[in-house]
Structures are given as structure tokens and as C-alpha cells.
Design a protein around this motif. Structure first.
Motif, PDB file in Angstrom:
ATOM      1  N   LEU A  73     -13.321 -18.420  37.824  1.00  0.00           N
ATOM      2  CA  LEU A  73     -12.828 -17.368  38.694  1.00  0.00           C
ATOM      3  C   LEU A  73     -11.802 -16.511  37.952  1.00  0.00           C
ATOM      4  O   LEU A  73     -11.740 -15.300  38.147  1.00  0.00           O
ATOM      5  CB  LEU A  73     -12.217 -17.985  39.948  1.00  0.00           C
ATOM      6  N   ALA A  74     -11.031 -17.149  37.077  1.00  0.00           N
ATOM      7  CA  ALA A  74     -10.051 -16.398  36.288  1.00  0.00           C
ATOM      8  C   ALA A  74     -10.746 -15.293  35.513  1.00  0.00           C
ATOM      9  O   ALA A  74     -10.279 -14.163  35.448  1.00  0.00           O
ATOM     10  CB  ALA A  74      -9.315 -17.336  35.341  1.00  0.00           C
ATOM     11  N   ILE A  75     -11.912 -15.629  34.934  1.00  0.00           N
ATOM     12  CA  ILE A  75     -12.664 -14.636  34.184  1.00  0.00           C
ATOM     13  C   ILE A  75     -13.160 -13.533  35.058  1.00  0.00           C
ATOM     14  O   ILE A  75     -13.175 -12.370  34.678  1.00  0.00           O
ATOM     15  CB  ILE A  75     -13.915 -15.291  33.581  1.00  0.00           C
ATOM     16  N   ILE A  76     -13.618 -13.913  36.246  1.00  0.00           N
ATOM     17  CA  ILE A  76     -14.144 -12.887  37.137  1.00  0.00           C
ATOM     18  C   ILE A  76     -13.047 -11.887  37.483  1.00  0.00           C
ATOM     19  O   ILE A  76     -13.258 -10.676  37.445  1.00  0.00           O
ATOM     20  CB  ILE A  76     -14.765 -13.548  38.380  1.00  0.00           C
ATOM     21  N   THR A  77     -11.847 -12.392  37.758  1.00  0.00           N
ATOM     22  CA  THR A  77     -10.758 -11.466  38.083  1.00  0.00           C
ATOM     23  C   THR A  77     -10.424 -10.594  36.879  1.00  0.00           C
ATOM     24  O   THR A  77     -10.165  -9.409  37.017  1.00  0.00           O
ATOM     25  CB  THR A  77      -9.500 -12.227  38.522  1.00  0.00           C
ATOM     26  N   LEU A  78     -10.456 -11.223  35.711  1.00  0.00           N
ATOM     27  CA  LEU A  78     -10.188 -10.484  34.481  1.00  0.00           C
ATOM     28  C   LEU A  78     -11.217  -9.366  34.303  1.00  0.00           C
ATOM     29  O   LEU A  78     -10.873  -8.216  34.027  1.00  0.00           O
ATOM     30  CB  LEU A  78     -10.283 -11.466  33.323  1.00  0.00           C
ATOM     31  N   ALA A  79     -12.485  -9.734  34.496  1.00  0.00           N
ATOM     32  CA  ALA A  79     -13.556  -8.747  34.337  1.00  0.00           C
ATOM     33  C   ALA A  79     -13.413  -7.639  35.366  1.00  0.00           C
ATOM     34  O   ALA A  79     -13.608  -6.463  35.046  1.00  0.00           O
ATOM     35  CB  ALA A  79     -14.913  -9.430  34.460  1.00  0.00           C
ATOM     36  N   VAL A  80     -13.042  -8.002  36.587  1.00  0.00           N
ATOM     37  CA  VAL A  80     -12.887  -6.978  37.624  1.00  0.00           C
ATOM     38  C   VAL A  80     -11.771  -6.019  37.245  1.00  0.00           C
ATOM     39  O   VAL A  80     -11.894  -4.805  37.415  1.00  0.00           O
ATOM     40  CB  VAL A  80     -12.629  -7.641  39.004  1.00  0.00           C
ATOM     41  N   ASN A  81     -10.699  -6.539  36.679  1.00  0.00           N
ATOM     42  CA  ASN A  81      -9.611  -5.685  36.221  1.00  0.00           C
ATOM     43  C   ASN A  81     -10.124  -4.657  35.204  1.00  0.00           C
ATOM     44  O   ASN A  81      -9.890  -3.457  35.329  1.00  0.00           O
ATOM     45  CB  ASN A  81      -8.513  -6.543  35.604  1.00  0.00           C
ATOM     46  N   TYR A  82     -10.873  -5.145  34.211  1.00  0.00           N
ATOM     47  CA  TYR A  82     -11.447  -4.239  33.206  1.00  0.00           C
ATOM     48  C   TYR A  82     -12.402  -3.239  33.838  1.00  0.00           C
ATOM     49  O   TYR A  82     -12.422  -2.065  33.483  1.00  0.00           O
ATOM     50  CB  TYR A  82     -12.196  -5.039  32.139  1.00  0.00           C
ATOM     51  N   ILE A  83     -13.222  -3.739  34.764  1.00  0.00           N
ATOM     52  CA  ILE A  83     -14.229  -2.871  35.375  1.00  0.00           C
ATOM     53  C   ILE A  83     -13.562  -1.740  36.145  1.00  0.00           C
ATOM     54  O   ILE A  83     -13.939  -0.570  36.021  1.00  0.00           O
ATOM     55  CB  ILE A  83     -15.175  -3.694  36.275  1.00  0.00           C
ATOM     56  N   VAL A  84     -12.530  -2.090  36.936  1.00  0.00           N
ATOM     57  CA  VAL A  84     -11.844  -1.059  37.716  1.00  0.00           C
ATOM     58  C   VAL A  84     -11.241  -0.012  36.784  1.00  0.00           C
ATOM     59  O   VAL A  84     -11.443   1.194  36.952  1.00  0.00           O
ATOM     60  CB  VAL A  84     -10.741  -1.699  38.597  1.00  0.00           C
ATOM     61  N   LYS A  85     -10.536  -0.492  35.764  1.00  0.00           N
ATOM     62  CA  LYS A  85      -9.856   0.421  34.844  1.00  0.00           C
ATOM     63  C   LYS A  85     -10.880   1.316  34.148  1.00  0.00           C
ATOM     64  O   LYS A  85     -10.731   2.535  34.086  1.00  0.00           O
ATOM     65  CB  LYS A  85      -9.086  -0.409  33.820  1.00  0.00           C
ATOM     66  N   SER A  86     -11.941   0.663  33.674  1.00  0.00           N
ATOM     67  CA  SER A  86     -12.947   1.387  32.932  1.00  0.00           C
ATOM     68  C   SER A  86     -13.706   2.362  33.821  1.00  0.00           C
ATOM     69  O   SER A  86     -14.065   3.465  33.399  1.00  0.00           O
ATOM     70  CB  SER A  86     -13.875   0.352  32.320  1.00  0.00           C
ATOM     71  N   ALA A  87     -13.932   1.966  35.082  1.00  0.00           N
ATOM     72  CA  ALA A  87     -14.631   2.860  36.003  1.00  0.00           C
ATOM     73  C   ALA A  87     -13.809   4.110  36.247  1.00  0.00           C
ATOM     74  O   ALA A  87     -14.320   5.235  36.200  1.00  0.00           O
ATOM     75  CB  ALA A  87     -14.914   2.142  37.322  1.00  0.00           C
ATOM     76  N   ILE A  88     -12.508   3.930  36.477  1.00  0.00           N
ATOM     77  CA  ILE A  88     -11.654   5.087  36.725  1.00  0.00           C
ATOM     78  C   ILE A  88     -11.630   6.000  35.492  1.00  0.00           C
ATOM     79  O   ILE A  88     -11.704   7.224  35.603  1.00  0.00           O
ATOM     80  CB  ILE A  88     -10.225   4.641  37.084  1.00  0.00           C
ATOM     81  N   GLU A  89     -11.576   5.392  34.322  1.00  0.00           N
ATOM     82  CA  GLU A  89     -11.564   6.182  33.096  1.00  0.00           C
ATOM     83  C   GLU A  89     -12.814   7.048  32.968  1.00  0.00           C
ATOM     84  O   GLU A  89     -12.803   8.083  32.311  1.00  0.00           O
ATOM     85  CB  GLU A  89     -11.466   5.263  31.870  1.00  0.00           C
ATOM     86  N   ASN A  90     -13.887   6.604  33.606  1.00  0.00           N
ATOM     87  CA  ASN A  90     -15.148   7.327  33.461  1.00  0.00           C
ATOM     88  C   ASN A  90     -15.435   8.318  34.573  1.00  0.00           C
ATOM     89  O   ASN A  90     -16.466   8.980  34.554  1.00  0.00           O
ATOM     90  CB  ASN A  90     -16.304   6.343  33.332  1.00  0.00           C
ATOM     91  N   ILE A  91     -14.556   8.387  35.564  1.00  0.00           N
ATOM     92  CA  ILE A  91     -14.771   9.380  36.614  1.00  0.00           C
ATOM     93  C   ILE A  91     -13.958  10.619  36.256  1.00  0.00           C
ATOM     94  O   ILE A  91     -12.754  10.694  36.497  1.00  0.00           O
ATOM     95  CB  ILE A  91     -14.373   8.827  37.995  1.00  0.00           C
ATOM     96  N   GLN A  92     -14.618  11.592  35.660  1.00  0.00           N
ATOM     97  CA  GLN A  92     -13.899  12.758  35.153  1.00  0.00           C
ATOM     98  C   GLN A  92     -13.218  13.594  36.248  1.00  0.00           C
ATOM     99  O   GLN A  92     -12.104  14.052  36.049  1.00  0.00           O
ATOM    100  CB  GLN A  92     -14.824  13.626  34.293  1.00  0.00           C
ATOM    101  N   PRO A  93     -13.855  13.814  37.403  1.00  0.00           N
ATOM    102  CA  PRO A  93     -13.216  14.676  38.411  1.00  0.00           C
ATOM    103  C   PRO A  93     -11.808  14.228  38.806  1.00  0.00           C
ATOM    104  O   PRO A  93     -10.993  15.048  39.205  1.00  0.00           O
ATOM    105  CB  PRO A  93     -14.158  14.586  39.611  1.00  0.00           C
ATOM    106  N   ILE A  94     -11.528  12.917  38.721  1.00  0.00           N
ATOM    107  CA  ILE A  94     -10.171  12.492  39.072  1.00  0.00           C
ATOM    108  C   ILE A  94      -9.326  12.272  37.827  1.00  0.00           C
ATOM    109  O   ILE A  94      -8.358  11.533  37.847  1.00  0.00           O
ATOM    110  CB  ILE A  94     -10.176  11.234  39.951  1.00  0.00           C
ATOM    111  N   GLY A  95      -9.740  12.926  36.749  1.00  0.00           N
ATOM    112  CA  GLY A  95      -8.875  12.928  35.574  1.00  0.00           C
ATOM    113  C   GLY A  95      -9.273  11.946  34.496  1.00  0.00           C
ATOM    114  O   GLY A  95      -8.765  12.022  33.389  1.00  0.00           O
ATOM    115  N   GLY A  96     -10.159  11.012  34.822  1.00  0.00           N
ATOM    116  CA  GLY A  96     -10.596  10.048  33.813  1.00  0.00           C
ATOM    117  C   GLY A  96      -9.417   9.355  33.164  1.00  0.00           C
ATOM    118  O   GLY A  96      -8.435   9.014  33.834  1.00  0.00           O
TER     119      GLY A  96
END
Lengths: 255, 310, 351
Positions: C137-160
């Protein structure tokens, strides 16, 4: 309609047949024992009944309703409570909280009630606290209510486990080796206690036990398991005289 | 995608997979024996790369004083690997001794050990930054780069070396774990922590062995990484380390095969995602895939569910 | 007289919290506190929310979530997007939807909305937790953290990766209505709300179910606790509160970028939880205060700050492993506090 019924219960662990074609009926009020050598599948039967494992074949019914693939907490809510072979209290919680938490099966309020502390919450919590203290009183644990479960001596921990099962208001109580690790005096006291709670709470009790003195003293009927098979069934006297049971425990005489 | 580009990508994936696999091995072995997520391991990889950097520059005579005799290229490579592995193993063992063992002796919850490991990692990263400054170091050309071109596929000798070394390490560790007395003791500890010391197995020695093996593999990864991408900086171990850890879990933590498999899965996912999507999507999709694998197989690919007895 | 005294005792904690609140807001308003000290005070508040909400999962429930900053990010972006969309002109969303003055009233609700979205993101972690626990579960939370950060970085309209701004204008809009330290007020109001919420949850029979999960999950399930529901509630509550903290953080700073919600932020939250002691709410509050101040005090050390901080923590782990308070609360460590503040149960027992 019987209170509790197990029909053709069979369970495989991989290729291993842990329990095969196990049958049992309780009409209510019985005190029955389940014995057998180590590894015979006794605890597996309890786990199947509680919903920890789901049987490969067969079914378990309580009050005529099949347990199907319910989760353990749902089975508990239907009136089956148990204790564990190796004590499984929540060690860092107080005795009182150990008892209180079990009331999660019938809480009477929801998450939002907790947060807004509605009157429903207060009523329900008061009721739970009162019932928990009642059970502690009955089990003679009142003075230990605020102690951490891990700090209690072994015999008292067993009592807390039984108290924890009692607050669930079960119809059927499963005791998994209740006398394990007790000395002679404690065992005598346990026999008295089990008889007493059965009468007091009008319970049906089904117990696994290794200690023959306890089983023969307490149980009206006994079932014997060996390698997952029921090899004998009857009154204590019948079981004591049964050659197959002696063989299962002691092995066959050679020659 | 033409075939040659495809093969090119496979080569890259194998190379990155190798880095992840080598680091994942350390995570996996320590976890198998101690049930500890050694979050400092990614930074041990970084330490390994730096130690390799200092040793190789020294041996190549780039510092003020020259060695009295000139070493042949092969000997330099050999010595660099050997000394770096030994020193990095020393660092790993020292960390175990100073930070983890006292806590283990106290018998506290594993989570405190994990936090300590996280802090050790931060200490290594920032300690390095404070000691050596933020300037990046250029790793010397330890292994002269040779470029091959076969049927339109271009690749360097370093790629091949990385992949071959990883496979050798895999075979070596698999033999150690499965065939030797030490390996047997390691596996025994991961099965039953209570009984093994009673059977006369010197648990602390086994744990030290595990750290030696894990850290020296991280050192190998560090040197190989530095040879392929010769720029060193203190935070190089952080992200790679986290990812390698996830790879170890996906493969089934505590399993040598799992670490290798997980590492290569991660390598392939990352490289091939980058060929289809913009490279910024790399982490997103790689982690998404790993999450999916873990959801479908909660114990990883080679992991075995430990049934808790009721 | 005794009755009156006991009643007073029951409210003394609330009363002192209220006094603190009035003091902080009053001093900020009067300009006695420099804007730097105000900023630090607000970060203390945000960190209290982060550590106490993470303690719910890591301390009380005994799971190891190491991606708390991911949920903070979700809350921060969700709330910021709505406020900027509603109350500022010339943003990426075009003209303002509502008069900027309305922000005064709607702001807390938008923060709550951010919290709700973060709580939904918490499901990403809660659902896998039914089948896995501990390190997986620790890994899953870690991965979710990366996923959220990385997803936001890839949404250009909100500044990426560059980040998102405009929240400063929202706060200025509020200041135009009434020139009071709005963010200080909202931050500490939500801090008290968070602590109260967690306190209420973990002292109920419902919430104690999650402590039973920590102690022995299988026994909890068999003894009638719906462990799936309990985990879901705990994860969602925890991530929701982190989302609230994120929304506040975004509006305190006035701009955010995905880089500030990385593993480092999650690690800080973890450190605060273990520094204070697992399963100790007052410990989490105390450690958040100490940790935030420590970081500020060490600021002149610059580069060495992040050498000194982990070093102190390693020493702490070695010599006081269970954190400052362990499983206990402040009232257990200093019984005098109990006499002053009293607990509700005691008051009930007195009658």
C-alpha cells in the motif's frame, strides 16, 4: 427450522482437501464439541462458518438464511460470534474499548452523526458504553476496564475475548480452544463460566478443544474430525469408547 | 516505427531496465530479510556513483599526484569496480549499524525504521550537496566508448556492457540465494523471523551480508549509470531510487527474479511510452501501469501471498 | 458551584483555542505581526492540518501512506481553479463569473469543495487498500503521489509544470470588501475544524474501528467491524482534510506549481507524524508547530538546513523512538493539563 445448519461443507486449499462433507445441525441451546488431532481442520471449519474463507462446496445457514459469500462482519451481525485459538485482542486498546469496538456491527449512527455529534450519536454511544460495562460486570472484569488489553494476565485476556463475543449478542458462540494455556484451577473455572453464560444468555455453544477433561465435562455431543473427515459423532461416552477415535489420536496398533 | 528504431528502443529499454533492476535488487534483498523498506537505497546508488567517480579519476591520474606506475585500462576498470563496491558496501553496512540496528534491537514498529531510512536518504543527498557543492561532476571516460552499427541499428558498447553485467549479477545472486548456506539463511529469515535465531543462524551477520550484497549492487549500478550518462549530481539517486523501489514491489518484493522482472518492465514501459506520447507523459503512464499491475496482482508478479493464520 | 466549575472545565479547551484565534487574528490585523511572521503562522496552520490528517491513516489506522502531498495538490488545484474561475477577470477562464466580493462568503465552501475532490482522489488509495496492506500500500500511495503531480504537469491549460496563479487576486478581492487578515482567519478556522473533526472521529466507537484495524485487522473484521468501509472513511477523511490544507496553502501563497507537491512535501508530513507520535493528535499538532518553526529557524543555514533536520530526526528516532508523545496525548504526559482542561468523559462521570 433449525437455528444453525451446515450442509456438505467442503473446502480445498489448493489441492489439499482441508474439510470434506461436514454436516451439523443445531436446534438451539446445544453445547457441542469439535475435537480431533492437530491439523484435522477444526479451525478451518470455524473459519468457513465465520466467512473468513468461503467454502468450495456446501453451505452454512443460520435461521434458515444461507451465509453465501458474506464478509465476516456481516456473518457476525447475523448472530455468530467467536473467540480465537491464539488470543487476538487489540493489545494497545483498553479493555473497555476492546468491547466497545465490537459494537460496530450495530452502531445506530453514521459518519455524519459522529462529526456533528448529533443526539442520535450521543444516545447510541451511551447505550454502547452501558452495554459494554454490563458485559464487563458480568464477566467480572469491571476493575480492569481502563487497563490496556496487553497488560492483562493470560486468563483474563481469554475472559475479555469471551466478553467481546458476548456483546455481539450472538445466537451461536464459537469457542476456539478456550482452555489453551490455562492451569487446572483456571480450567475448572472456565467450565463453570461456559455453563453459566450459556444459561444466562441462552446461547448455543460450539467449541473446539484439546483438553479432554473440558470437552467430556461440558459437551452433550461431540464430533471428531480427522484429515477433514468426520470420523465419529455422539455423546462423550460413545466417543470415548470409539476405536476409530482412539486410532486417530494414538495411531493404529501394529501387529 | 521501423524495425531498426524498434530494436534501438528495445536496447534502451534493456539498458534502463538494467539500472532499475540493479537498484531494485538491493531494495528487494533488504526487504526480504528485514521487512524494511530501505528508502536510503536510492541514495546509496548515488553514493556509489560518486565513490566510483573519485576512485576512477584518482586511478586515471587526473589528480595532482600521479601513481608511481601506469595502470592498464583493464586494471583501472577492475580496480574501480572492486574498490567502489567495497567502499559502498561499507557505507551501507555503516548505515545499518548506526541507524537501523539500534532501532531493531529495541523491537519498535517497522514504520519507525522506514522513517529513519527516509532521513538517512535525505542526509546522504544533502550532506553530499553541502560537502561537494551543487556543481555537477563529469565522470571520466572509464570505458572508451565504441559505437557499433548493425543493420541500421546504432548502439554503444556501454549499453551492451550494462545489460550483460546485469544478467551476470542476476545469475550470481540467484546462485548465492538458492545454492549457498548464506542464501539459505537469508531465505529462512524471511520465512520465519522468530525461529531462525533459535536454530543457531547468526542473524546479524546475515543482515550485514545482505547490506553488503545490496549496496555493492547499487555501486555497480552507480558506476554503470555514470559510464552511460556521465553527469553526477546529489539528487540523481532520488527519483531513480523511488522508481526502482516500485519496480521491486511490482516484481514481488523479496524475490531476486521479481526485482529483475520489475526493473525491466519499468524500463520497457518508460521507453515505449516515450515513443508514442510526449516524454512528459513518461512518469504518468509508467506509474499508472505499475499501479494497474499492483491492483491486479496485489503481491507483485512473483510475490506469494502470505496467508495470515486465523 | 462544583457543577459550574465542571462545565467551565469542559469548555476551557475551546475557550483557549478561541482566545488564541482572536489574538492571532487581532495582532495580524493591527499590524503588530510582520507579514513574514503572519506567513509562518499560516504555514504552521497548514502543517497542523497535514500532519493530523496523515496521522489518521498512518498513526491511528497503522497503514503507511507516503503520498499525502498528492491529495494536498488535488485540493489545492480544485479550490484554486474554482476561485480563479469565479472571481477573477482575465484568467484562463475569461471574465469572472461572479462579483469578486462574493468570495468573502463563498470562499470556505469552495475550499470544502476542494476537500471533497481530494477525498474522491483518496478512493484511488482506499480501494486497493482492501486487498493489500503494509508495504504494498505504501507503494500505491507513492505512485499516486507521482501520478497526481505528473498529471497536473501535463495539463497545459492550468499551467502545467509552470504552475497556476491568480489566487492572490482572489484574496485581494476579499480585502477590498473588508481589510482584515482573511487568510489568517480561514486558515486557523479550518485548523480548529480539522482537529475537532479528527478528535470526534477517533473517540467514537465508529472511529475506534480503525484503531482495531491497526491492532489486528482480521480480528476487527470478524468481531463486526466493516473494515472496508472503515478504511474507505479513514482514507477519504484523511485525504479530504489534506485537500483542505492544499486549498488554504494555494491561497496563502497566491500561486502554486506541481513541484511543491512532490515526495518531499509528503516526507515532511510523514516526519511530522512520527515526530509527534503515531496515534497522538496533540502530538501531531505539537510537532507541526515545532517542525515548521525549526525549518524557519534553520533558514539561515541554507544548504545545511536539510542536513541538520534529518540528522536531528535520526537522533530522535534512536533516542526517543516513539516520537515526542508516543501513543499518548499531551494530557497523559502532563496530568496538570487534564485538571485544567478536563475531558468530556470525566465531566459526564462526575454526575
Amino acid at each position: 427450522m433449525p437455528l444453525f445448519e451446515v450442509r456438505a461443507l467442503t473446502h480445498f486449499f489448493g489441492g489439499l482437501r482441508a474439510v470434506s462433507d461436514f454436516n451439523l445441525t443445531f436446534d438451539g441451546g446445544e453445547l457441542t464439541g469439535l475435537i480431533g488431532p492437530n491439523g484435522a481442520g477444526k479451525t478451518t471449519v470455524f473459519n468457513l462458518v465465520c466467512g473468513v474463507y468461503h467454502p468450495t462446496h456446501g453451505e452454512v445457514r443460520i435461521d434458515g438464511r444461507s451465509l453465501g459469500r458474506l464478509y465476516p462482519h456481516q456473518v457476525t451481525a447475523m448472530g455468530i460470534a467467536r473467540t480465537f485459538q491464539n488470543i487476538r485482542l487489540w493489545p494497545e486498546m483498553t479493555v473497555l474499548d476492546n468491547i466497545r469496538v465490537c459494537h460496530n456491527y450495530k452502531l445506530g449512527y453514521g459518519f455524519l452523526d459522529t462529526i456533528f455529534q448529533t443526539s442520535r450519536y450521543h444516545t447510541a454511544e451511551k447505550g454502547i458504553g452501558r452495554r459494554a460495562r454490563e458485559v464487563l460486570e458480568i464477566m467480572g472484569l469491571r476493575d480492569h476496564a481502563e487497563e490496556l488489553a496487553k497488560n492483562l494476565p493470560y486468563g483474563l485476556q481469554r475472559k475479555v475475548e469471551i466478553a467481546r463475543a458476548l456483546i455481539l449478542r450472538p445466537k451461536l458462540l464459537l469457542l476456539d480452544e478456550p482452555s489453551a494455556g490455562m492451569n487446572l484451577g483456571e480450567k475448572e473455572a472456565l467450565i463453570g463460566l461456559i455453563r453459566w453464560i450459556r444459561k444466562e444468555f441462552n446461547l448455543t455453544i460450539w467449541l473446539i478443544e484439546h483438553e479432554m477433561r473440558v470437552v467430556m465435562n461440558l459437551c452433550e455431543r461431540i464430533q471428531v474430525l480427522d484429515f477433514g473427515q468426520t470420523i465419529a459423532e455422539g455423546t462423550p461416552e460413545e466417543i470415548q469408547g470409539n476405536p476409530r477415535v482412539v486410532e486417530a489420536y494414538l495411531g493404529k496398533e501394529v501387529g | 516505427m521501423t524495425l531498426s528504431i524498434f530494436i534501438q528502443n528495445v536496447m534502451n529499454a534493456l539498458q534502463w531496465g538494467s539500472f532499475y533492476a540493479l537498484i531494485a535488487l538491493g531494495y528487494s534483498m533488504v526487504y526480504g530479510v528485514l521487512l524494511l523498506i530501505n528508502f536510503a537505497h536510492g541514495d546509496i546508488f548515488m553514493v556509489g556513483a560518486y565513490i566510483g567517480f573519485f576512485i576512477s579519476t584518482f586511478l586515471l591520474g587526473a589528480y595532482g599526484f600521479q601513481l608511481p606506475w601506469k595502470l592498464s585500462g583493464g586494471l583501472v576498470i577492475f580496480l574501480t569496480f572492486l574498490l567502489t563496491m567495497a567502499l559502498t558496501a561499507g557505507v551501507g553496512v555503516a548505515i545499518e549499524r548506526v541507524a537501523y540496528r539500534p532501532l531493531r534491537r529495541k523491537g519498535v514498529s517497522r514504520l519507525y525504521l522506514v522513517i529513519t531510512a527516509l532521513m538517512v536518504g535525505l542526509l546522504l543527498e544533502n550532506g553530499n550537496l553541502a560537502l561537494l557543492g551543487a556543481s555537477r561532476r563529469n565522470f571520466p571516460e572509464l570505458i572508451p566508448k565504441v559505437l557499433y552499427s548493425v543493420g541500421g541499428v546504432n548502439f554503444s558498447n556501454t549499453k551492451i556492457i550494462v545489460i550483460i553485467v546485469t544478467l551476470l549479477v542476476f545469475v550470481f545472486l540467484q546462485t548465492v540465494v538458492l545454492k549457498t548456506k548464506w542464501g539459505m539463511a537469508m531465505r529462512a529469515i524471511s520465512y520465519d523471523r522468530m525461529a531462525v535465531p533459535l536454530m543457531g543462524v547468526p542473524v546479524d551477520t546475515i543482515i550485514v551480508m545482505t547490506f553488503v550484497l545490496g549496496s555493492s549492487m547499487a555501486a555497480v549500478a552507480g558506476i554503470l549509470f555514470a559510464v552511460s550518462y556521465p553527469v553526477l549530481e546529489p539528487y540523481m539517486g532520488a527519483l531513480v531510487g523511488w522508481k526502482a523501489f516500485i519496480a521491486a514491489v511490482v516484481g514481488g518484493i523479496g524475490e531476486i527474479r521479481g526485482a529483475i522482472a520489475g526493473g525491466f518492465i519499468l524500463g520497457f514501459t518508460e521507453i515505449f511510452v516515450a515513443t508514442v506520447f510526449p516524454s512528459t507523459f513518461r512518469d504518468l503512464i509508467a506509474f499508472g501501469v505499475l499501479l494497474l499491475i499492483l491492483t491486479l496482482r496485489p503481491n507483485g508478479i512473483f510475490g506469494i501471498a502470505r496467508r495470515t493464520k486465523v | 458551584m462544583l457543577v459550574w466549575f465542571c462545565r467551565m472545565k469542559q469548555y476551557s479547551l475551546t475557550l483557549s483555542a478561541f482566545l488564541f484565534f482572536v489574538l492571532v487574528v487581532g495582532l495580524s490585523w493591527a499590524g503588530t505581526l510582520s507579514s513574514y511572521i503572519q506567513l509562518v503562522l499560516m504555514f504552521v496552520g497548514v502543517n497542523i492540518m497535514m500532519s493530523s490528517s496523515l496521522n489518521l491513516v498512518n498513526g491511528y489506522m497503522g497503514e503507511f501512506s507516503c503520498g499525502h502531498a498528492g491529495f494536498m495538490a488535488v485540493g489545492a488545484y480544485a479550490a484554486s481553479l474554482v476561485t480563479v474561475w469565479c472571481f477573477t477577470a482575465e484568467s484562463v477562464f475569461g471574465p469572472n463569473l461572479l462579483p469578486p466580493a462574493w468570495a468573502v462568503v463563498l470562499f470556505p465552501f469552495i475550499l470544502l469543495f476542494g476537500g471533497v475532490i481530494a477525498a474522491l482522489a483518496g478512493l484511488l488509495v482506499a480501494i486497493p487498500s482492501f486487498r493489500t496492506r503494509g508495504d504494498y500500500l505504501a507503494i500505491i500511495t507513492l505512485a499516486v503521489n507521482y501520478i497526481v503531480k505528473s498529471a497536473i504537469e501535463n495539463i497545459q491549460p492550468i499551467g502545467g509544470a509552470r504552475g497556476f496563479m491568480g489566487m492572490a487576486r482572489v484574496v485581494n478581492g476579499m480585502k477590498e470588501v473588508a481589510d482584515i487578515p482573511w487568510m489568517m482567519i480561514w486558515t486557523w478556522a479550518f485548523v480548529f475544524l480539522t482537529v475537532l473533526l479528527i478528535k470526534r472521529f477517533v473517540s467514537s466507537t465508529y472511529g475506534k474501528g480503525i484503531i482495531a484495524i491497526r491492532e489486528d485487522e482480521i480480528a476487527a473484521e470478524i468481531m463486526g467491524v466493516n473494515t472496508r468501509r472503515a478504511k474507505m472513511v479513514a482514507f477519504m477523511l484523511s485525504s479530504g482534510l489534506a485537500g483542505l490544507a492544499g486549498g488554504l496553502f494555494a491561497h496563502i501563497l497566491g500561486y502554486i506549481n506541481p513541484g511543491s507537491f512532490g515526495i518531499m512535501k509528503s516526507t515532511e508530513a510523514l516526519v511530522m507524524v512520527y515526530l509527534g507520535g503515531m496515534g497522538s493528535l496533540s502530538g501531531s499538532v505539537l510537532s507541526a508547530v515545532l517542525f515548521t518553526l525549526l525549518l524557519e529557524i534553520l533558514r539561515p543555514l541554507q544548504l545545511y538546513k536539510w542536513v541538520v533536520v534529518p540528522f536531528i530526526l535520526i537522533l530522535l528516532m534512536l533516542f526517543r523512538t516513539e516520537g515526542l508523545l508516543g501513543h499518548r496525548e499531551l494530557t497523559d504526559v502532563f496530568p496538570i493539563l487534564k485538571r485544567i482542561f478536563g475531558s468530556r468523559e470525566e465531566v459526564h462521570a462526575a454526575f
